[in-house]
Design an enzyme around this catalytic site. Structure first.
Site, PDB file in Angstrom:
ATOM      1  N   ASP A 254      85.735   8.076  -6.846  1.00  0.00           N
ATOM      2  CA  ASP A 254      85.440   7.023  -7.749  1.00  0.00           C
ATOM      3  C   ASP A 254      86.753   6.299  -7.868  1.00  0.00           C
ATOM      4  O   ASP A 254      87.579   6.826  -8.570  1.00  0.00           O
ATOM      5  CB  ASP A 254      84.869   7.414  -9.142  1.00  0.00           C
ATOM      6  CG  ASP A 254      84.680   6.233 -10.015  1.00  0.00           C
ATOM      7  OD1 ASP A 254      85.140   5.268  -9.968  1.00  0.00           O
ATOM      8  OD2 ASP A 254      83.869   6.595 -10.911  1.00  0.00           O
TER       9      ASP A 254
ATOM     10  N   ASP B 230      87.756  11.800  -9.122  1.00  0.00           N
ATOM     11  CA  ASP B 230      86.323  12.218  -9.776  1.00  0.00           C
ATOM     12  C   ASP B 230      85.504  11.878  -8.331  1.00  0.00           C
ATOM     13  O   ASP B 230      85.271  10.732  -7.852  1.00  0.00           O
ATOM     14  CB  ASP B 230      86.148  11.072 -10.681  1.00  0.00           C
ATOM     15  CG  ASP B 230      84.844  11.235 -11.364  1.00  0.00           C
ATOM     16  OD1 ASP B 230      84.058  12.397 -10.960  1.00  0.00           O
ATOM     17  OD2 ASP B 230      84.026  10.463 -11.899  1.00  0.00           O
TER      18      ASP B 230
ATOM     19  N   ASP C 220      81.394  11.728  -7.554  1.00  0.00           N
ATOM     20  CA  ASP C 220      80.007  11.745  -8.283  1.00  0.00           C
ATOM     21  C   ASP C 220      79.007  11.721  -7.315  1.00  0.00           C
ATOM     22  O   ASP C 220      79.130  10.758  -6.545  1.00  0.00           O
ATOM     23  CB  ASP C 220      80.101  10.833  -9.395  1.00  0.00           C
ATOM     24  CG  ASP C 220      79.178  11.055 -10.180  1.00  0.00           C
ATOM     25  OD1 ASP C 220      77.903  11.541  -9.766  1.00  0.00           O
ATOM     26  OD2 ASP C 220      79.091  10.748 -11.492  1.00  0.00           O
TER      27      ASP C 220
END
Lengths: 417, 361
Positions: free
Chosen positions: A318, A99, A101
């Site tokens: 992440d 992930d 972000d």
């Protein structure tokens, strides 16, 4: 202000339902879909409905059409009994998931577009209490712009290179998707990696982020002789550090301000000045032995150069997502209830050119909708730019109206307070 | 499919009894467990029991030279030794036996000379452990597929085994010969352990009862040795990470939630009382004896879910940035408790020595 009221829920939900009825064609379906857990969240609710199992794509489609949820998730894991309680599911394996972000990146635009709204009166505030109504019910709104998304894309590109070149993962095994908001997801379905546990995944995370690296184990230590140490063509981190170190020295030679500042933060002005000529010696191959005059200086310069190289070559994922082998992740090609944008899958070869703020718009322009906007910085969606808006009404295409409502900064104008 | 030198296979077979070919050979003899009841077979039974006994007592620190002379006795007694371990139905015995056997094979592997070893290691990796590995050019002699490297190396605590410190390219991790031996040895340990676990519970036939009894006694004594001296070594004998946490706590410096948890679980585990542990936290600015006590009791398993939390392993401590100097000071332990136990064992030994010398003097 949150999500507004029932009228807003009904409005956005009807747009979502229409998408699942007409626009959700040929969507991404995870491999072994019947062995995965699914979950969703309804508009205006905070709890997730989970531990669902779905036998085939048509069951999924029925669910999406009937429920029209705000968020749809699927497990990275495959289970013997996906709908059983957690302890009884019988974990078989899990995709390797990542992930990225923009929220976790230090982008320069944050300060200019993130803001705070009073949830009771809708005023934009800058302190801990609303200057209008005195309420302390405030909400921090995180905005997203092209700079954020470019930052996330740059991290994704680094990640994909790590995957292909270092870990040897084939493109066919990778599914890249836009998160529908501020970032990107990558799910790797490769049988060889499927069974890896938490600790093994942690090792992969540390590799990708350069965490706990001991440079001496890559042949980077003080007192190297000419010709020693990593070379530009070396594999893995060695080559990365060598190449990036040369880039940094070149920038320094050109007097690039950011580079000078970063190095000075670690080394002080005098040493950095003495490194300005190092680039000349580095053209053929890295000369780790030629970084300033004295041995002590060289050791310090080498350490700083390596640290800055690792910092710019690592990918900002992440880290907790990847090591969580029971994680639910957003289902690619469904709509994200925080924006109304589609969490579109992106072919790996299109990552560089993909424009999320245009291509992820899946809700139509019609009907144009009049909304009351508390506050919104200028934003781009589709082909056009909108705003900024501050405590005003505007008539916007459905995708832009729903975008602002989903973000919690607007209400339908017709609604009376 | 790689073809293997028949001479090589034969050499390996006589020394590495877990090989499929060896198992098939033993099976071809048609021996049943009950056949060992016959007095004429007692030398095999004795050999098997000795093998298990030595594994339990010495673990990985067996006297060198042991097991380097292959013989029919070794080969035939091996399955019986496995059965004996299974009959003890003790996870500790399984772990210790597997570790000790693997250590032995590691030693055998390091004695195989020259070019041969490369083929042996590739054979073991590919055929026994199912690990995708290939020969490489120096300075690395091998490359191992990433996921399988991770499985083999994840328990090895030295920084050099971390993926981030390796050369990784196109799905492979590059390793040297000694490193490959360590990886294979580690893989064999898992392999043996898994085979023992798959055997599950095995009923003890009457003729083996005395052997099993004796082994169980040894095991009990071992447990006592491990837990006995656990009570209370001074902080100077704690692992560096715990010493550091203790120092911070006593100085009232901020410690992360995970740091607090680790320190508390460690102190409880080495036998400090709840009161003593709570006292350690009293320097904190926000100290509330009631809450601290509740939390410590929770960790001790006296409250809440009643799970007694175990002390985090080194890798977890590292992840949370609590490991000191990447374990350089710790001699390759995998958990703070292992460090403490080693210190306890060393201390215990020294005390006894001193006592003995006083008595004699």
């Amino acid at each position: 202000m949150g999500f507004g009221g029932q009228a807003e829920v009904a409005y956005v939900q009807s747009l979502f339902r229409a998408y699942y009825q007409k626009g959700y064609s040929n969507p991404y379906i995870p491999p072994q879909m019947e062995r995965r857990e699914y979950g969703y969240m309804l508009f205006g609710q905070r709890t997730m409905v989970r531990h669902l199992s779905l036998k085939d794509p048509s069951q999924l489609l029925d669910l999406l059409k009937n429920v029209a949820p705000a968020h749809v998730y699927r497990s990275a894991a495959i289970y013997h009994y996906p709908s059983a309680p957690m302890e009884e599911k019988g974990w078989i394996g899990a995709d390797l998931i990542f992930d990225i972000d923009a929220d976790h990146l230090e982008t320069p635009c944050k300060a200019s577009h993130d803001f705070r709204l009073c949830t009771s009166c809708g005023l934009r505030v800058s302190s801990d209490r609303c200057s209008g109504c005195g309420s302390d019910q405030l909400e921090d709104v995180k905005w997203v712009c092209d700079i954020c998304l470019e930052g996330a894309r740059a991290e994704l590109i680094k990640l994909l290179e790590f995957m292909e070149v270092d870990l040897g993962i084939r493109r066919e095994s990778m599914v890249v998707s836009f998160s529908g908001n501020r970032g990107y997801h990558l799910a790797v379905y490769d049988e060889r990696f499927l069974g890896l546990g938490r600790e093994e995944r942690q090792e992969i995370v540390e590799y990708l982020t350069g965490a706990n690296m001991d440079p001496s184990l890559h042949g980077l230590e003080a007192g190297l002789e000419p010709g020693e140490g990593p070379d530009y063509s070396d594999h893995g981190w060695r080559g990365r550090i060598a190449r990036q170190s040369y880039t940094i020295l070149s920038r320094l030679a050109r007097g690039d301000e950011k580079t000078v500042k970063a190095l000075e933060g670690l080394l002080g002005h005098r040493i950095v000045q003495s490194l300005k000529t190092s680039e000349d010696f580095w053209r053929e191959r890295p000369r780790w032995d030629l970084l300033g005059g004295r041995a002590e200086t060289r050791a310090k310069a080498l350490k700083a150069l390596v640290a800055l190289s690792v910092e710019s070559e690592k990918t900002h994922i992440d880290t907790v997502v990847t090591t969580d082998i029971h994680r639910l992740l957003r289902m690619a090609d469904t709509l994200n209830g925080k924006t109304g944008l589609k969490a579109s899958t992106i072919p790996v070869e299109r990552v560089e050119e993909y424009d999320p703020l245009r291509e992820a718009v899946a809700i139509p322009a019609h009907p144009e909708t009049r909304i009351r906007i508390a506050y919104a910085p200028r934003f781009r969606l589709g082909e056009e730019e909108y705003g900024p808006y501050s405590d005003e009404e505007a008539k916007l295409p459905a995708f832009a109206a729903s975008y602002l409502i989903c973000r919690g900064v607007a209400r339908l104008a017709e609604r009376r307070r | 499919m790689t073809s293997y030198d028949p001479y090589l296979l034969e050499t390996m077979m006589s020394q590495l009894p877990f090989l499929r070919q060896v198992r098939e050979y033993v099976r071809s003899l048609g021996l049943q467990l009950s056949d060992f009841a016959d007095p004429s077979m007692s030398r095999f039974t004795e050999a098997a029991a000795r093998r298990v006994e030595e594994a339990l007592i010495y673990g990985v620190r067996q006297p060198s030279g042991r097991g380097l002379q292959p013989s029919e006795e070794e080969v035939i007694s091996y399955p019986l030794a496995m059965a004996l371990v299974a009959m003890l139905s003790s996870p500790k015995a399984v772990r210790r036996f597997a570790a000790s056997e693997a250590e032995r094979y590691g030693r055998i592997l390091s004695t195989i000379a020259g070019e041969r070893i490369r083929d042996v290691l590739l054979y073991l990796a590919g055929e026994v452990l199912g690990v995708e590995a290939q020969a490489e050019k120096p300075p690395y002699e091998f490359r191992v597929a990433v996921p399988q490297y991770l499985r083999l190396a994840v328990g090895l605590n030295e920084p050099r085994w971390k993926l981030v410190n390796r050369m990784v390219h196109r799905g492979y991790v590059y390793v040297t010969r000694p490193e490959m031996i360590t990886l294979v040895k580690n893989g064999l340990e898992h392999h043996i352990r898994r085979r023992l676990e798959e055997m599950g519970r095995v009923d003890v036939p009457q003729f083996l009862e005395p052997y099993v009894e004796r082994l169980k006694k040894i095991l009990e004594k071992m447990e006592w040795r491990r837990t006995g001296p656990l009570s209370r070594l001074g902080p100077e004998s704690w692992p560096p990470c715990m010493q550091a946490l203790r120092a911070r706590l006593l100085a009232g410096e901020p410690v992360s939630h995970f740091g607090n948890f680790s320190a508390a679980s460690f102190m409880l585990r080495i036998g400090m009382t709840v009161e003593e542990v709570v006292e350690m936290y009293s320097q904190r600015g926000d100290f509330d004896p009631r809450i601290a006590r509740y939390q410590v009791e929770h960790i001790a398993g006296l409250k809440g879910s009643r799970t007694r939390y175990s002390v985090p392993r080194c890798s977890t401590m590292q992840t949370h940035g609590l490991c000191i100097e990447n374990g350089r000071l710790c001699g390759g332990v995998r958990s703070p408790m292992e460090y403490y136990r080693r210190m306890a064992a060393a201390k215990g030994g020294r005390n006894i020595d001193r006592k003995a010398s006083q008595e004699s003097g």
